[in-house]
Every structure is written in C-alpha cells, then in structure tokens.
Write an enzyme that holds these catalytic residues in place. Structure first.
Site, PDB file in Angstrom:
ATOM      1  N   GLU A  73       1.891   1.624 -10.362  1.00  0.00           N
ATOM      2  CA  GLU A  73       0.464   1.501 -10.329  1.00  0.00           C
ATOM      3  C   GLU A  73       0.295   0.591 -11.654  1.00  0.00           C
ATOM      4  OE1 GLU A  73      -1.138   5.224  -9.796  1.00  0.00           O
ATOM      5  OE2 GLU A  73      -0.794   5.163  -7.591  1.00  0.00           O
ATOM      6  N   GLU A  82       2.532   4.446  -1.507  1.00  0.00           N
ATOM      7  CA  GLU A  82       1.563   5.581  -1.533  1.00  0.00           C
ATOM      8  C   GLU A  82       0.298   5.673  -0.952  1.00  0.00           C
ATOM      9  OE1 GLU A  82       1.030   6.972  -5.547  1.00  0.00           O
ATOM     10  OE2 GLU A  82       3.145   6.681  -6.211  1.00  0.00           O
TER      11      GLU A  82
END
Length: 507
Positions: A199, A319
């Site tokens: 991320e 995810e």
C-alpha cells in the site's frame, strides 16, 4: 484525499470454543495432479498467469497476517496448530496464501511469540526463528497444494509506511531483505513471488521521475534485485494512492501503469496488484453515487481493471474485505466478486485475488474465521464461492508417482484432539498420501476404548457401530496428490478418551 484507515491487524486474545461444522464448502480439485495446472514456477502472458507447462492458473487465496506485527509470526497459533489451519484453508477452496511480514523478522534479536505448544500443537515450531517458522509454513502449504506469496507489508512492526523506506529502514535494507527471501526460497516453487511493498500512498507517485518518491522506479530496482537472486519469481507491484489528481485506496491506484509500465530485467514477471475495500474501512465518493453499485465496474476499470481488459498484464486484487455489516458493503462485495469473473464461466482467464483476511482479528473487516479461530463465517466465505479455483499439485517430498505398475496408492492418518471440555471434545484427522501415486479416495477407521460417539463430522461422512468408526472422504477432498494431505474434523462425546490407533485405506 488521505484516507485514515482503521488498524486491521490488532491482536485480540480469544478463547477456544466448540468446533462447528464447516458449511457451504465447495472445492474443485483435479483428479490427476500430474496434469493439473500450477506445477513449477509461473510466468505471465498478456493478462494471464501461466504455469511452467504454459497452462493458465488462477490465484484464489487468502491473507494470513501476523509476521508483520509484534508477534513476528502468523496469528492464531495461540489457539491452533498451523497445519490444521492450512488444511482448513485448503478444504474451503483457497489455493494461495499471502503472508505479510515486516523487516523486523530479519533481525537477530526477533523472537516469535504467542504460540501454543500444549497438547502437541505446533510442536515442530518450538525454538525456531520467525524465518524458520515461515519455512515450515511454506513447506506444509506446498504439501497441501497451496502456493505462497510473500508480502513486504511494513518496514517494522509498528506501522505501515507511505514509502518503501523510512529513516530507520533505508531502501538498501528493504532490497537486501527482498533478495535474501528470493535466495532463501530459490528452488521451492511453492513461493511463486513477492509483493514488493504494501500500500504505497501519498507522497508516493507513479511515473513522476523523482527517485525518492516514484514507486514505479523503486519497484524496478527492487524487482531486478529479486530476479537477480531468483529469476523464476513473479514480481507483484501494487499501485499508489493518487495519480493525475485522482485519489483512491492506498495501493489501489494503477492508472499510471499503462503509460509508465514496470519494466524488469526478466520479461513476463510483472503482476500488478490493487487493493479495494468497503465502507467498514473508509468512505469513498463512489459509495454515495446514486448509481451504486452499478457504477463500480467503471470505477474498477479506471483504477486497475483496464490493465486486464486491455491485455496489458495480469491484475491481482491482493486485499479486499469487509465486515459485511452494512447493506452498502454487501452490495459492494457482490459486485466485486462478479467483476472478478466467475471461474465456472471464465476459468483462469480472470482476475487473481487473495481475500483479507483469514484472521478474525482484523478490526475493520473481520475474517473468514470467527473469533474462536475455528468456526467459518459461511456467509462471508459464501460470497467468494464463484471465484474460487482448483488447488495446485503438491510440492511435497513424497515419491514421484511415475508410470508403470510399481506405483501404489497408500495413505496414513493422524488424529489430534483439538479441545476437550469433559462432556465433549473436538478432533482433527489428517490423511497423508504416503504412496507413489495420487489418491482418488480414502477411508479411515478406528475403534475407541471408551464410550465415545461421533456427534457431527465435516469434510467426511461416517458410520459408527459400537466403538468402531469409519470415515470416508467427501466429494471435494478425496483426490490427494503424492506427498499431499487432506483433513476432516468431528465433534464427539464424552470427552476424556485416549487417541485411538487409525488405519487408512487408499483408493
């Protein structure tokens, strides 16, 4: 727009409770693992991932976090044996495990903690380092026919970072540790690749040319370092947060990858990875669009789906998750699963995915397991049924299953009591292919010395006559590759009985 995301990785202590049957299980398994897709190392071709034989494969997996936290090991081992959890993942139809970690696990003083060794649980993990425990998980996952993706989640256990480096963990350390992992698992095709950094977000940019913040350039430096140690690995590259003024989920914006692709020294190794979440994590403007959820395919196309649709590269949604508490979140998950393309219709010509998470202690999403670390959230798991895919050939160390009349199908079974509260108990049985050819079916028999009766059984069917029990595989887990294993569990009463001797018959 900077998104402040709730802490999804907080440790929560839980108590073991009654093991309940795993409902709604559907798994597609190839009967002949020798010809089943997935063998060896993988590479890319356009939008697909292909195995060593050129057969397309689909990642349909689960995130199991913990190595990136101050426990320095996957969570839940305070409740269960790691093998029983990997067996359960397999039984539910997940074929890949994403393992987040932090660079702390490479430090000599790091000691994994919160592992239960009582009653024989996790016995072979005692005294091991975090990396040695990772070795054990990788080896057992491979025996079960699961693949593993290693995810550099954080520089240290304290928090995620916007960039791939911090003042205490420089880029040189990040790259050295990535190269170390690539070397460690060279020759072990269970580990198919590494997710370089989790991320990236503002001020990380894509294609801006600033060496200090351009994530695309950093991914090329790190990817080439990994491939110099093991040229067979896939390199998973997440997006950023903001590109050309458009802001989205951390790691979820791959709008720049079309114009500024990640180019590595070894071709056909890049898989782009997006993250996508629902309102239980944070609000986004598209959730309040009057057209929701019909607007979502357009949103996903814009941020990352175009890479797949234009045949540029495979896309892995590394995810995605939700508590499913709100109607909006339920509609979001149903729409996303449909967008990922059902396996029955599209096969492996589909988006790749790993759901967040296996763990129930993800604060803003929950998990596939409920808080007892045993019971399956069958509603959440049920949403994923249409995009699950077949498992892969075992990479266990059993005989090769070669041709000729000498190959034999044999099996061995082990019995573990997972909980006993006096008036009742739960047990797991693992069936291992101990022969030189694939199992097509199996049955396990035992006789108790006491008055125990099976009260329920899952992942197998049973008959009981007096103290003697016969358990036969379910439709989805009768096929077991050489060196691989299957498992089933049951509840019984009363507790306090000993562990019986088991006999296993292969078909």
């Amino acid at each position: 727009m900077l998104l402040f995301r709730a802490l999804r990785r907080a440790l929560c202590a839980v108590a073991a409770v009654l093991l309940l049957p795993l409902a709604g299980i559907h798994v597609a398994h190839a009967a002949d693992t020798a010809s089943a897709p997935g063998a060896g190392y993988w590479h890319t071709s356009g939008r697909q991932i292909l195995d060593a034989a050129g057969q397309p494969v689909r990642i349909a997996g689960i995130n199991w976090f913990g190595f990136e936290t101050a426990n320095y090991v996957v969570h839940g081992l305070w409740s269960r044996d790691y093998k029983s959890m990997i067996d359960q993942m397999k039984s539910l139809g997940y074929n890949t495990i994403r393992l987040p970690y932090s660079d702390d696990i490479f430090k000599s003083g790091t000691v994994p903690n919160s592992i239960d060794f009582s009653s024989g649980k996790n016995a072979d993990l005692q005294g091991l380092s975090s990396l040695q425990i990772m070795d054990k998980l990788v080896a057992y996952a491979g025996q079960d026919g699961l693949k593993v993706i290693l995810d550099r989640h954080r520089p240290d256990a304290s928090a995620q970072s916007a960039l791939w480096y911090t003042s205490s963990v420089p880029e040189s350390t990040w790259i050295a540790n990535l190269r170390s992992l690539a070397t460690r698992y060279a020759g072990q095709s269970t580990v198919i690749g590494i997710d370089l950094h989790n991320e990236p977000h503002d001020p990380a940019c894509w294609g801006c040319g600033d060496v200090a913040t351009d994530w695309r350039l950093a991914a090329e430096r790190a990817g080439d370092a990994v491939l110099s140690a093991n040229p067979d690995l896939l390199i998973f590259v997440e997006g950023v947060q903001t590109y050309a003024g458009a802001s989205g989920w951390w790691g979820g914006n791959l709008m720049g990858a079309g114009q500024y692709p990640v180019e590595l020294s070894v071709p056909n190794r890049v898989v782009y990875s997006a993250h996508d979440y629902a309102t239980s994590v944070a609000q986004q403007p598209w959730f309040s669009d009057p057209a929701f959820p019909a607007n979502m395919p357009g949103v996903w196309d814009k941020y990352w789906g175009y890479l797949f649709r234009q045949n540029i590269a495979p896309v892995w949604v590394g995810e995605f998750g939700t508590t499913l508490a709100s109607t909006v979140d339920q509609k979001w998950l149903a729409a996303l699963v449909s967008y990922l393309r059902p396996t029955s219709t599209y096969g492996a010509d589909s988006f790749q995915w790993t759901f967040w998470s296996w763990n129930p202690n993800s604060g803003d999403t929950g998990g596939i397991l409920k808080d007892d670390w045993v019971t399956v959230d069958t509603v959440k798991d049920g949403y994923l049924a249409s995009v699950k895919a077949a498992g892969f050939p075992s990479t266990g160390t059993g005989g090769g299953g070669g041709g000729g009349g000498d190959s034999t199908a044999t099996c061995a079974a082990t019995y573990t009591v997972t909980s006993d509260w006096g008036t009742g108990f739960n047990a797991d049985v693992t069936v291992k292919n101990s022969g030189t050819s694939a199992l097509k079916s199996w049955q396990v028999k035992w006789t108790w010395s006491g008055a125990q009766q099976v009260t329920s059984m899952w992942n197998a069917t049973y008959t009981q006559s007096g103290a003697s029990v016969t358990a036969v595989n379910a439709d989805h887990n009768g096929s077991v590759g050489v060196g691989g294993s299957a498992s089933f569990g049951f509840g019984g009463a009363p507790g306090g009985g000993g562990v019986p001797s088991l006999s296993c018959t292969a078909g």
